[in-house]
Design a protein around this motif. Sequence first.
Motif, PDB file in Angstrom:
ATOM      1  N   GLY A  31      -9.307  17.549  -2.391  1.00  0.00           N
ATOM      2  CA  GLY A  31      -9.260  16.419  -1.501  1.00  0.00           C
ATOM      3  C   GLY A  31     -10.814  16.126  -1.072  1.00  0.00           C
ATOM      4  N   THR A  51      -4.762  13.033   0.959  1.00  0.00           N
ATOM      5  CA  THR A  51      -4.062  13.455  -0.421  1.00  0.00           C
ATOM      6  C   THR A  51      -5.206  14.396  -1.342  1.00  0.00           C
ATOM      7  OG1 THR A  51      -5.074  11.619  -2.088  1.00  0.00           O
ATOM      8  CG2 THR A  51      -3.297  10.991  -0.804  1.00  0.00           C
ATOM      9  N   ASN A  52      -4.725  14.949  -2.297  1.00  0.00           N
ATOM     10  CA  ASN A  52      -5.292  15.880  -2.816  1.00  0.00           C
ATOM     11  C   ASN A  52      -6.379  15.064  -4.133  1.00  0.00           C
ATOM     12  OD1 ASN A  52      -3.081  14.900  -4.488  1.00  0.00           O
ATOM     13  ND2 ASN A  52      -2.530  16.975  -5.097  1.00  0.00           N
ATOM     14  N   ALA A 107      -0.488   7.352  -4.916  1.00  0.00           N
ATOM     15  CA  ALA A 107      -0.525   8.116  -3.694  1.00  0.00           C
ATOM     16  C   ALA A 107      -2.063   7.837  -3.110  1.00  0.00           C
ATOM     17  CB  ALA A 107      -0.343   9.457  -3.712  1.00  0.00           C
ATOM     18  N   ALA A 108      -2.989   8.430  -4.154  1.00  0.00           N
ATOM     19  CA  ALA A 108      -4.495   8.093  -3.525  1.00  0.00           C
ATOM     20  C   ALA A 108      -5.037   6.680  -3.483  1.00  0.00           C
ATOM     21  CB  ALA A 108      -5.196   8.993  -4.638  1.00  0.00           C
ATOM     22  N   ASP A 115       0.392  13.644   5.500  1.00  0.00           N
ATOM     23  CA  ASP A 115       0.537  14.057   4.390  1.00  0.00           C
ATOM     24  C   ASP A 115       0.241  15.663   4.156  1.00  0.00           C
ATOM     25  OD1 ASP A 115      -2.500  14.459   4.062  1.00  0.00           O
ATOM     26  OD2 ASP A 115      -2.619  13.697   2.316  1.00  0.00           O
ATOM     27  N   TYR A 158      -0.426  18.556   1.036  1.00  0.00           N
ATOM     28  CA  TYR A 158      -0.438  18.979  -0.404  1.00  0.00           C
ATOM     29  C   TYR A 158      -0.921  20.458  -0.484  1.00  0.00           C
ATOM     30  CZ  TYR A 158      -5.634  18.392   0.225  1.00  0.00           C
ATOM     31  OH  TYR A 158      -6.953  18.257   0.608  1.00  0.00           O
ATOM     32  N   CYS A 205       1.786  16.945  -3.859  1.00  0.00           N
ATOM     33  CA  CYS A 205       1.365  16.314  -2.661  1.00  0.00           C
ATOM     34  C   CYS A 205       2.575  15.280  -2.114  1.00  0.00           C
ATOM     35  CB  CYS A 205      -0.036  15.156  -2.879  1.00  0.00           C
ATOM     36  SG  CYS A 205      -0.236  14.107  -1.590  1.00  0.00           S
ATOM     37  N   TYR A 244       3.614  12.188   1.159  1.00  0.00           N
ATOM     38  CA  TYR A 244       3.263  11.790   2.253  1.00  0.00           C
ATOM     39  C   TYR A 244       4.270  10.777   2.758  1.00  0.00           C
ATOM     40  CZ  TYR A 244       0.795   7.905   0.004  1.00  0.00           C
ATOM     41  OH  TYR A 244       0.260   6.838  -0.717  1.00  0.00           O
ATOM     42  N   GLU A 289       5.102  11.382 -10.598  1.00  0.00           N
ATOM     43  CA  GLU A 289       4.999  10.897  -9.339  1.00  0.00           C
ATOM     44  C   GLU A 289       6.205   9.666  -9.010  1.00  0.00           C
ATOM     45  OE1 GLU A 289       1.639   8.551  -8.019  1.00  0.00           O
ATOM     46  OE2 GLU A 289       1.173   7.727 -10.163  1.00  0.00           O
TER      47      GLU A 289
END
Length: 365
Positions: A24, A140-141, A157-158, A238, A240, A254, A256, A291
């Motif tokens: 991250g 997020t990671n 997500a990211a 979030d 992770y 991860c 969130y 995902e």
Amino acid sequence: MKTKITIFCTIMSTALFAQVSNTGFADTTGGQRIGKVTIGGYLDSYYAFNFSKPSNANSPYFVSSNRHNEANINLAFIDLRYNTENIRARITPGFGTYVNANYTAEQGLLKNIIEASAGLRISKKKNYWLDYGVIGSPFTNESYLSKDHLVYSRTLAAENVPYYLCGAKLSMPLSSKTNLYLYALNGWQQIKNQNKRLSFASQLEYRPNNKNLVNWNTYIGDESSAANPQFKNRYFSDVYWIYDSGKKFTSTACAYLGIQEIANSRFTWWQINYSAKYNFNTKFSVAGRVEYFNDPTNIMVTNITPTEGFSTTSASLCFNAKINNNALFRLENRAFYANENAFICNKGIDTKFLNWAMANITVWF
């Protein structure tokens, strides 16, 4: 004999205390140290083919590696760092299609600041630091550095949380296993404050052992602006987990949840993803990711079709070849399936399906 024993102890100490890297963060490029200054660089080049063949050559819903059917630069930057015992600074100007897509709200040369911050050590006895400026996001990671991730492309997500923040960051190691970071910010990924109110975030990083890392982030801030005058507070959290065996297997997950207040109502979006990588040897590996991203009221994602709501599952398969310690070659195929007709096929028809293929070379120094 004494020399051999010393070397052996050094190697064993490194093996015992090496820790899993937090993907991250965006500070793993290294560089060449010259006195108190470290100079580094990063180049992420790619070719992507979106099988829906978008007419404007921009793959929708993404800012990373989003150009269709052309060789291009996702992100290139020069990383300059200055470090003393009590002062540090970082200046990272950059360019690429990631910058073009992700910095549209910023003005002038601010569009080309990946990071730019100055920091002071605020404790003589403890390693407490206060940094201020444009800094990397903890959410997020996945960061903007593709080299640190198991799969080349970014998760939805990211892509729908900040990649960068502007404000102050307080770093406080609480123990040998736990670090706490507190943030006072201009807002949700904005250098120019849109409403003159501060937002706040926190990050708690915990390493139970040398193979596992757990990270928990939170955010709260008023997101009202000229573009969204009805927006009020945004709440986000979030968590992770990263596992690195140090040998064959690495994995990360991860999840969130975000809540946006609009007028007198609250709307949510959420996601969950899992990635894993298997190393065949020191050079070659294969990674996969699944995902699910759900934004039922289009708080974060605006559909390119008339359909309302964005709920999408995707799966990726990525081949990685480590050229040397500073270069990667990667091939990835990614498939999407949406609950709604969120995509447009190459015949101009709304569809639930999308396929995306990418080739990448990343070099850093």
